[in-house]
Design a protein around this motif. Structure first.
Motif: not given
Length: 96
Positions: A78-96
């Motif tokens: 998505r684009a940063s609301a402040q700068t317009g530069l691209p941002l990556y967002q990750f959602e992940y699960k870690v199992e121990y």
């Protein structure tokens, strides 16, 4: 600051900011890491598309076969609301 350049404190290996539900031991959290980028850096050019970048992060820094297993739940750009530069967002699960 009298015109002097401000220097950032030395970076550790953890996040700059981390949030999680009160009273839990970190099972769920949000972490933010802030860092400087080298000239010419671009997310897609350096890391590839979001899913590829997320898998690279998980395998190189988070997963530890036989100890910590990871599952990518989602990766977004998505684009940063402040700068317009691209941002990556990750959602992940870690199992121990």
């Amino acid at each position: 600051r009298g015109g002097a350049a401000a220097r950032a404190p030395p970076r550790g290996s953890g996040p700059d900011v981390a949030f999680g539900p009160p009273g839990q031991a970190g099972e769920e959290n949000l972490s933010v890491v802030i860092g400087s980028l080298v000239a010419g850096f671009s997310l897609r050019g350096t890391l590839g598309p979001p899913a590829e970048a997320a898998e690279r992060l998980l395998q190189s820094s988070i997963a530890k076969p036989g100890v910590r297993e990871t599952t990518l739940l989602g990766s977004f750009e998505r684009a940063s609301a402040q700068t317009g530069l691209p941002l990556y967002q990750f959602e992940y699960k870690v199992e121990y």
